[in-house]
Design a protein around this motif. Sequence first.
Motif, PDB file in Angstrom:
ATOM      1  N   LEU A 119     -14.912 -15.659 -15.293  1.00 44.56           N
ATOM      2  CA  LEU A 119     -14.154 -16.430 -14.306  1.00 44.56           C
ATOM      3  C   LEU A 119     -12.654 -16.227 -14.458  1.00 44.56           C
ATOM      4  O   LEU A 119     -11.931 -16.042 -13.471  1.00 44.56           O
ATOM      5  CB  LEU A 119     -14.513 -17.917 -14.409  1.00 44.56           C
ATOM      6  N   ILE A 120     -12.169 -16.253 -15.687  1.00 50.28           N
ATOM      7  CA  ILE A 120     -10.739 -16.054 -15.913  1.00 50.28           C
ATOM      8  C   ILE A 120     -10.339 -14.625 -15.544  1.00 50.28           C
ATOM      9  O   ILE A 120      -9.308 -14.410 -14.902  1.00 50.28           O
ATOM     10  CB  ILE A 120     -10.356 -16.356 -17.383  1.00 50.28           C
ATOM     11  N   ALA A 121     -11.143 -13.647 -15.910  1.00 51.86           N
ATOM     12  CA  ALA A 121     -10.824 -12.247 -15.586  1.00 51.86           C
ATOM     13  C   ALA A 121     -10.833 -12.022 -14.069  1.00 51.86           C
ATOM     14  O   ALA A 121      -9.964 -11.320 -13.534  1.00 51.86           O
ATOM     15  CB  ALA A 121     -11.801 -11.304 -16.271  1.00 51.86           C
ATOM     16  N   ALA A 122     -11.781 -12.613 -13.360  1.00 52.01           N
ATOM     17  CA  ALA A 122     -11.830 -12.460 -11.905  1.00 52.01           C
ATOM     18  C   ALA A 122     -10.604 -13.091 -11.249  1.00 52.01           C
ATOM     19  O   ALA A 122      -9.998 -12.509 -10.347  1.00 52.01           O
ATOM     20  CB  ALA A 122     -13.107 -13.083 -11.348  1.00 52.01           C
ATOM     21  N   ALA A 123     -10.221 -14.275 -11.709  1.00 54.54           N
ATOM     22  CA  ALA A 123      -9.015 -14.921 -11.178  1.00 54.54           C
ATOM     23  C   ALA A 123      -7.780 -14.088 -11.503  1.00 54.54           C
ATOM     24  O   ALA A 123      -6.886 -13.921 -10.661  1.00 54.54           O
ATOM     25  CB  ALA A 123      -8.882 -16.329 -11.751  1.00 54.54           C
ATOM     26  N   MET A 124      -7.736 -13.546 -12.707  1.00 55.53           N
ATOM     27  CA  MET A 124      -6.591 -12.736 -13.118  1.00 55.53           C
ATOM     28  C   MET A 124      -6.483 -11.457 -12.291  1.00 55.53           C
ATOM     29  O   MET A 124      -5.397 -11.068 -11.884  1.00 55.53           O
ATOM     30  CB  MET A 124      -6.728 -12.402 -14.596  1.00 55.53           C
ATOM     31  N   VAL A 125      -7.606 -10.811 -12.010  1.00 55.15           N
ATOM     32  CA  VAL A 125      -7.595  -9.587 -11.192  1.00 55.15           C
ATOM     33  C   VAL A 125      -7.108  -9.914  -9.783  1.00 55.15           C
ATOM     34  O   VAL A 125      -6.349  -9.153  -9.185  1.00 55.15           O
ATOM     35  CB  VAL A 125      -8.991  -8.926 -11.174  1.00 55.15           C
ATOM     36  N   THR A 126      -7.509 -11.059  -9.250  1.00 57.09           N
ATOM     37  CA  THR A 126      -7.044 -11.472  -7.925  1.00 57.09           C
ATOM     38  C   THR A 126      -5.534 -11.689  -7.925  1.00 57.09           C
ATOM     39  O   THR A 126      -4.843 -11.241  -7.020  1.00 57.09           O
ATOM     40  CB  THR A 126      -7.769 -12.754  -7.474  1.00 57.09           C
ATOM     41  N   VAL A 127      -5.015 -12.352  -8.936  1.00 58.63           N
ATOM     42  CA  VAL A 127      -3.567 -12.571  -9.037  1.00 58.63           C
ATOM     43  C   VAL A 127      -2.847 -11.233  -9.202  1.00 58.63           C
ATOM     44  O   VAL A 127      -1.836 -10.975  -8.549  1.00 58.63           O
ATOM     45  CB  VAL A 127      -3.233 -13.516 -10.219  1.00 58.63           C
ATOM     46  N   ALA A 128      -3.368 -10.363 -10.056  1.00 61.23           N
ATOM     47  CA  ALA A 128      -2.735  -9.069 -10.304  1.00 61.23           C
ATOM     48  C   ALA A 128      -2.724  -8.195  -9.055  1.00 61.23           C
ATOM     49  O   ALA A 128      -1.819  -7.378  -8.871  1.00 61.23           O
ATOM     50  CB  ALA A 128      -3.444  -8.339 -11.443  1.00 61.23           C
ATOM     51  N   SER A 129      -3.694  -8.364  -8.168  1.00 60.23           N
ATOM     52  CA  SER A 129      -3.796  -7.551  -6.957  1.00 60.23           C
ATOM     53  C   SER A 129      -2.971  -8.102  -5.796  1.00 60.23           C
ATOM     54  O   SER A 129      -2.852  -7.457  -4.766  1.00 60.23           O
ATOM     55  CB  SER A 129      -5.248  -7.456  -6.516  1.00 60.23           C
ATOM     56  N   ASN A 130      -2.399  -9.280  -5.951  1.00 64.50           N
ATOM     57  CA  ASN A 130      -1.634  -9.921  -4.884  1.00 64.50           C
ATOM     58  C   ASN A 130      -0.248  -9.285  -4.772  1.00 64.50           C
ATOM     59  O   ASN A 130       0.660  -9.615  -5.521  1.00 64.50           O
ATOM     60  CB  ASN A 130      -1.517 -11.420  -5.157  1.00 64.50           C
ATOM     61  N   THR A 131      -0.080  -8.400  -3.813  1.00 60.17           N
ATOM     62  CA  THR A 131       1.189  -7.677  -3.666  1.00 60.17           C
ATOM     63  C   THR A 131       2.289  -8.520  -3.030  1.00 60.17           C
ATOM     64  O   THR A 131       3.414  -8.058  -2.918  1.00 60.17           O
ATOM     65  CB  THR A 131       0.984  -6.397  -2.835  1.00 60.17           C
ATOM     66  N   LYS A 132       1.971  -9.746  -2.614  1.00 60.39           N
ATOM     67  CA  LYS A 132       3.000 -10.619  -2.049  1.00 60.39           C
ATOM     68  C   LYS A 132       3.905 -11.184  -3.143  1.00 60.39           C
ATOM     69  O   LYS A 132       4.971 -11.702  -2.852  1.00 60.39           O
ATOM     70  CB  LYS A 132       2.361 -11.744  -1.240  1.00 60.39           C
ATOM     71  N   MET A 133       3.466 -11.099  -4.400  1.00 59.48           N
ATOM     72  CA  MET A 133       4.272 -11.527  -5.535  1.00 59.48           C
ATOM     73  C   MET A 133       4.843 -10.281  -6.210  1.00 59.48           C
ATOM     74  O   MET A 133       4.245  -9.214  -6.170  1.00 59.48           O
ATOM     75  CB  MET A 133       3.428 -12.304  -6.558  1.00 59.48           C
ATOM     76  N   SER A 134       5.990 -10.461  -6.860  1.00 59.19           N
ATOM     77  CA  SER A 134       6.583  -9.330  -7.578  1.00 59.19           C
ATOM     78  C   SER A 134       5.730  -8.994  -8.798  1.00 59.19           C
ATOM     79  O   SER A 134       4.969  -9.822  -9.296  1.00 59.19           O
ATOM     80  CB  SER A 134       8.015  -9.662  -8.010  1.00 59.19           C
ATOM     81  N   THR A 135       5.879  -7.777  -9.284  1.00 59.38           N
ATOM     82  CA  THR A 135       5.091  -7.336 -10.436  1.00 59.38           C
ATOM     83  C   THR A 135       5.365  -8.214 -11.649  1.00 59.38           C
ATOM     84  O   THR A 135       4.443  -8.581 -12.376  1.00 59.38           O
ATOM     85  CB  THR A 135       5.397  -5.861 -10.765  1.00 59.38           C
TER      86      THR A 135
END
Length: 165
Positions: A119-135
Amino acid sequence: MAAKEMVWNFEAQGIPYRIELKKNKVSVNRAEPVALNSFKRKSNFTESNYSIMIEGKEAILHIRQFGAPVLSYDGRDCATGEEYIPPKMPGWTWVFIVLHAIDFFFLIGGAVGGMVQFLIAAAMVTVASNTKMSTGVRVLACLGMWLVSTVVQFIMAFGIALLLY
């Protein structure tokens, strides 16, 4: 997991369409809702794509585990009209996935630990893939998620050890 309620209005070949997603059912132009699992589906780690045929072309309903659903038709996001570009997981995300794997082996393993890590890894991958936020913000958010997860698992492991000994 229940999907969010969403409505998309768009035109296909001059015909207006209204696609509604409500309680894992899809309705086209206010017709009887059809269950999502009756549509052709392709899935990966973080996203399920459902094919809905409209005017001989495929509309794709993209449902992410921890993100808002997106409907694309003819390569365009139906909500914004912009070209739909599927999110990609950046390479640096693998560092955090490895850290989660280490936590799994050294803190809380088994079914509980596996579910927490997934669950944490899936949420983290979603956050990491969100290009609307800076790297930088994405990296810090993933780091924070990993730290909180590790601390919580350490506390759980410590509590279990106290109960057993």
